[in-house]
Design a protein around this motif. Structure first.
Motif, PDB file in Angstrom:
ATOM      1  N   THR A  23       0.475   3.653  -2.822  1.00 19.31           N
ATOM      2  CA  THR A  23       0.042   5.130  -2.259  1.00 19.31           C
ATOM      3  C   THR A  23       0.889   6.098  -2.933  1.00 19.31           C
ATOM      4  OG1 THR A  23      -0.850   4.445  -0.425  1.00 19.31           O
ATOM      5  CG2 THR A  23      -0.414   6.678  -0.288  1.00 19.31           C
TER       6      THR A  23
ATOM      7  N   SER B  94      -1.691  -2.913  -7.504  1.00 17.72           N
ATOM      8  CA  SER B  94      -2.171  -3.483  -6.279  1.00 17.72           C
ATOM      9  C   SER B  94      -2.555  -4.765  -6.402  1.00 17.72           C
ATOM     10  CB  SER B  94      -3.339  -2.528  -5.734  1.00 17.72           C
ATOM     11  OG  SER B  94      -3.819  -2.893  -4.465  1.00 17.72           O
TER      12      SER B  94
ATOM     13  N   VAL C  44      -7.292   2.080   2.742  1.00 16.69           N
ATOM     14  CA  VAL C  44      -6.483   1.081   3.112  1.00 16.69           C
ATOM     15  C   VAL C  44      -7.030   0.009   4.159  1.00 16.69           C
ATOM     16  CG1 VAL C  44      -4.304   0.898   4.381  1.00 16.69           C
ATOM     17  CG2 VAL C  44      -4.448   2.476   2.935  1.00 16.69           C
TER      18      VAL C  44
ATOM     19  N   GLY D 108       0.834  -1.123   0.140  1.00 18.21           N
ATOM     20  CA  GLY D 108      -0.029  -0.222  -0.067  1.00 18.21           C
ATOM     21  C   GLY D 108       0.996   1.402  -0.167  1.00 18.21           C
TER      22      GLY D 108
END
Length: 134
Positions: A23, A55, A113, A19
């Motif tokens: 991100t 992802s 998240v 993440g």
């Protein structure tokens, strides 16, 4: 087979690592597109859209060690959609309250998240073991 608590913590740490990378990529895209003149909503959509493929690949292989099947991908997209809509609601709410587009973008990240981990761990990417190669 039920995951042990340490397994869940390790998966969550891996999820945070993936993440974090995702991100950073998404945030760079979001901020760059917004800086170039797009609205915060359009910039958010573009950034998250590009991050979805990265992802799925990293979370299925590295985090949850699951097979990247079409079924898993469809479930993953459902989780992404739900997480994204919650993120977008947060972004729009903070934007309306503060008129600060960058703060609004950053405020949506934790929402995305947490919902993403729960949805992927317990639904989208669960119980789909990776087959041994060979």
């Amino acid at each position: 087979m039920q995951a042990r608590p340490t397994d869940v913590r390790l998966e969550f740490l891996k999820y945070l690592l993936v993440g974090g990378l995702n991100t950073a990529l998404s945030a760079a895209i979001i901020l760059g597109v917004q800086w170039a003149g797009a609205s915060p909503v359009v910039a958010n959509m573009i950034g998250y859209g590009i991050g979805v493929a990265v992802s799925f690949a990293l979370n299925s292989k590295f985090t949850f060690r699951t097979a990247a099947t079409r079924h898993a991908a469809l479930r993953f997209l459902v989780v992404v959609l739900i997480s994204y809509l919650a993120n977008l609601a947060t972004v729009l709410s903070v934007l309306r309250l503060t008129h600060a587009p960058y703060l609004a973008q950053l405020s949506g990240i934790p929402v995305y998240v947490i919902l993403g981990f729960i949805g992927n761990k317990y639904w989208a990417l669960r119980n789909i073991p990776v087959r041994a190669e060979g």
